[in-house]
Design a protein around this motif. Structure first.
Motif, PDB file in Angstrom:
ATOM      1  N   ASN A 157       2.071  -6.295  -6.596  1.00 16.41           N
ATOM      2  CA  ASN A 157       2.406  -6.116  -5.182  1.00 16.41           C
ATOM      3  C   ASN A 157       3.608  -6.930  -4.733  1.00 16.41           C
ATOM      4  O   ASN A 157       3.996  -6.843  -3.568  1.00 16.41           O
ATOM      5  N   MET A 184       8.866   0.522   6.049  1.00 15.72           N
ATOM      6  CA  MET A 184       7.917  -0.418   6.622  1.00 15.72           C
ATOM      7  C   MET A 184       8.071  -0.517   8.136  1.00 15.72           C
ATOM      8  O   MET A 184       7.080  -0.516   8.876  1.00 15.72           O
ATOM      9  N   LEU A 193       0.063   3.415   7.949  1.00 19.80           N
ATOM     10  CA  LEU A 193       0.732   3.528   6.659  1.00 19.80           C
ATOM     11  C   LEU A 193       0.989   4.998   6.346  1.00 19.80           C
ATOM     12  O   LEU A 193       0.099   5.842   6.449  1.00 19.80           O
ATOM     13  N   ILE A 396      -3.785   1.823  -0.201  1.00 16.96           N
ATOM     14  CA  ILE A 396      -2.956   0.836   0.514  1.00 16.96           C
ATOM     15  C   ILE A 396      -1.905   0.249  -0.414  1.00 16.96           C
ATOM     16  O   ILE A 396      -0.704   0.500  -0.265  1.00 16.96           O
ATOM     17  N   TRP A 397      -2.340  -0.528  -1.401  1.00 20.00           N
ATOM     18  CA  TRP A 397      -1.388  -1.278  -2.205  1.00 20.00           C
ATOM     19  C   TRP A 397      -0.534  -0.400  -3.089  1.00 20.00           C
ATOM     20  O   TRP A 397       0.642  -0.712  -3.335  1.00 20.00           O
ATOM     21  N   TYR A 399       0.715   2.361  -2.199  1.00 20.87           N
ATOM     22  CA  TYR A 399       1.789   2.859  -1.342  1.00 20.87           C
ATOM     23  C   TYR A 399       2.689   1.732  -0.853  1.00 20.87           C
ATOM     24  O   TYR A 399       3.865   1.967  -0.546  1.00 20.87           O
ATOM     25  N   VAL A 400       2.158   0.524  -0.762  1.00 22.50           N
ATOM     26  CA  VAL A 400       3.018  -0.621  -0.460  1.00 22.50           C
ATOM     27  C   VAL A 400       4.085  -0.759  -1.547  1.00 22.50           C
ATOM     28  O   VAL A 400       5.266  -0.965  -1.274  1.00 22.50           O
ATOM     29  N   TYR A 404       7.489   0.569  -0.003  1.00 27.91           N
ATOM     30  CA  TYR A 404       8.213  -0.587   0.498  1.00 27.91           C
ATOM     31  C   TYR A 404       9.010  -1.313  -0.586  1.00 27.91           C
ATOM     32  O   TYR A 404      10.129  -1.774  -0.326  1.00 27.91           O
TER      33      TYR A 404
END
Length: 583
Positions: A157, A184, A193, A396-397, A399-400, A404
């Motif tokens: 991450n 972001m 998100l 979540i992570w 796609y982070v 991003y």
């Protein structure tokens, strides 16, 4: 510094010293201590540990950590030739797509980071499990929090400890980080998100596009009648109740995935309820309203429109829970004959094994829901965030990193577009649902819940039922859905589909994906079902269609009210209607 890897320059941070690794271990240990103290505060007691187990875990962690460092020094940094220090049976040792890049094992630095993280994950998970003598719900909450923390601190991450991001940054001269910042900031502005390119889809054109008409509108729902594609249709029509927690078109995605279109093509008269997304005008809406002014009203509307005695019904998720209550109400009033069959997609009525969602139902969470519902409704983005948390690593992570850190463009994906199209919930209904069902589990207690003054009892429901569960469902777990089959008194066909809460349901035959398990005779328990069930490759939809025809295969010609808007209810607008478009 830079190292040469397969001819490419890869920016590599300096290797940490043993002292630095110990410092990070201490930091994460303090983080876990905060979680433990929070759990202790919630229970009003000191969390008891199995001291012998804790001693073994701590000793094992210290030994394995030093062994990892020593192997790294002895091998000159070539850990890929050494066995992983994490026990083979540990969850941390399972195949992990976060570390799919070959650099995670081929590059000494990243291999060391990966193995250190897996070792730490195993340690913290085992420490959470070592809490003993507390309420199982509290222990599950602690384990969930620990898992969430570990997902958040994964080296994948962070830009400097993810080799894919490092390489991408070098290739693009940092443009990926600039593009990721744009993503972001856009997400912060909309408070959600982003998972996919929303501009690629248009309701009524390439998604929710099955032809039909809205033939009725109430303050709670619109009723859609889909245009038949066959000359004759089953005499008994089908009424679909999707969950109002989400938009209805999960059942009408692209034409290739649409359950609605497929059912129409099977020669079934298909009607569907499109629920209104809650606003301030719905602040007093409660569960009784969804049962009486929603499901019962739609059933009676169809019976009157087509002049039929009964209808087939489908309830998905929370709408399936509500359908069970509706059937119980009809049975109590001597009106069970209004419904010929009931199909339940991943629905629960007994919430004693409701999975991780039940972890969000305690006094603090309910107070938070109240604070977020000051206008009489709960913004759907909060519910979406809750569902995403249940699969934080994937929703979540993942796609982070992609959005991003790598700055990747959003791929067009209809399912993810639907997932981000949130729906608001009436505040009173939502709170009652969480307390009466998830927390207090009253629906399975005969007479504990009344609808419009009538006590209901699921044991009085004798309507033939088709109960579908998902093998990997994280929202309505298999064991919980199975309990629905045991609560009803009529004949039940239980079917287990491959995949989870969405893909397990939306599995068109043409896709040739997954499989399902079924038994031709009733089984006394879930274990017995799993032991005796026969596996069938592909979609379970044809099995359901055969079951429906087994409860009446008489057909009628398509004319008059069998065509949308041709009966006493005239067309108000084209499907998918305006309610599904309201934001």
């Amino acid at each position: 510094m830079k190292v040469e890897t397969d001819g490419a320059n890869v920016l590599e941070p300096q290797l940490p010293t043993l002292e630095q690794m110990q410092q990070w271990t201490q930091v994460l240990g303090r983080a876990q201590q905060l979680l433990l103290e929070q759990a202790a505060g919630a229970t009003g007691q000191t969390l008891p540990f199995d001291s012998a187990a804790v001693s073994r875990i701590q000793t094992s962690f210290a030994d394995e950590g030093l062994a990892l460092w020593q192997r790294f020094l002895d091998s000159g940094g070539l850990l890929r030739d050494q066995p992983d220090p994490v026990p083979a049976g540990s969850p941390a040792a399972r195949k992990d797509k976060r570390f799919a890049d070959p650099a995670w094992t081929e590059n000494p630095f990243y291999d060391f980071i990966r193995q250190s993280y897996l070792l730490l994950s195993d340690y913290m998970t085992r420490m959470a499990d070592a809490v003993d003598g507390v309420d199982p719900q509290q222990k599950a909450r602690l384990r969930f929090a620990t898992s969430g923390l570990l997902d958040a601190i994964a080296p994948s991450n962070f830009p400097l400890t993810n080799p894919t991001v490092v390489e991408r940054t070098i290739q693009t001269g940092g443009e990926n980080l600039v593009q990721g910042l744009k993503h972001m900031l856009a997400d912060l502005e909309k408070g959600q998100l982003t998972h996919t390119d929303g501009t690629a889809f248009e309701l009524g054109r390439n998604i929710a596009a099955t032809p039909g008409k809205v033939i009725k509108e109430t303050p709670l729902y619109q009723l859609i009648h889909y245009a038949p594609t066959t000359e004759r249709v089953l005499e008994t029509p089908l009424l679909i109740f999707p969950p109002w927690i989400n938009r209805f078109y999960i059942l009408d995605l692209s034409p290739e995935k649409s359950f609605v279109k497929w059912a129409v093509d099977q020669g079934i008269s298909v009607f569907l309820v499109s629920w209104k997304s809650a606003d301030a005008s719905m602040k007093d809406v409660v569960w009784d309203d969804y049962i009486l002014q929603g499901q019962v009203d739609a059933i009676d509307t169809m019976r009157d429109l087509l002049g039929v005695e009964s209808v087939h019904t489908i309830g998905y998720c929370v709408a399936g829970t509500t359908l069970a209550a509706t059937l119980a109400l009809l049975a109590a009033r001597g009106e069970a004959g209004k419904v010929a069959t009931a199909t339940f997609f991943t629905a629960q009525v007994d919430f004693s094994e409701a999975g991780d969602l039940s972890l969000f139902v305690d006094d603090e969470q309910l107070k938070l829901v109240d604070r977020l519902s000051g206008s009489g409704f709960l913004d759907g983005r909060y519910m979406a965030a809750t569902f995403n948390l249940l699969r934080g690593r994937d929703l979540i992570w993942n796609y982070v990193v992609n959005n991003y850190l790598l700055g990747q463009d959003y791929p067009p994906f209809d399912l993810l577009y639907w997932n981000g199209d949130t729906t608001n919930l009436p505040a009173r209904w939502h709170r009652d649902y969480l307390t009466q069902l998830y927390r207090d589990n009253l629906l399975v207690v005969p007479g504990a819940i009344s609808v419009d003054g009538t006590p209901i009892d699921l044991g009085q429901v004798k309507t033939p039922a088709y109960v579908q569960a998902g093998k990997e469902d994280h929202i309505a777990p298999l064991a919980s859905v199975w309990k629905l089959a045991t609560q009803l008194s009529g004949p039940v066909r239980f079917l287990l589909a491959g995949s989870g809460h969405i893909a397990g349901v939306i599995n068109p035959p043409a896709a040739g994906k997954y499989q399902y398990w079924s038994c031709e005779t009733a089984q006394p328990s879930l274990d017995a079902f799993l032991s005796n069930a026969q596996e069938t490759k592909g979609s379970w939809w044809p099995d359901w269609a055969g079951w429906i025809r087994g409860h009446g295969d008489k057909t009628v010609a398509v004319r008059g009210a069998r065509r949308p808007g041709r009966g006493k209810l005239k067309a108000l607008e084209d499907a998918p209607g305006r309610y599904v478009k309201e934001r």
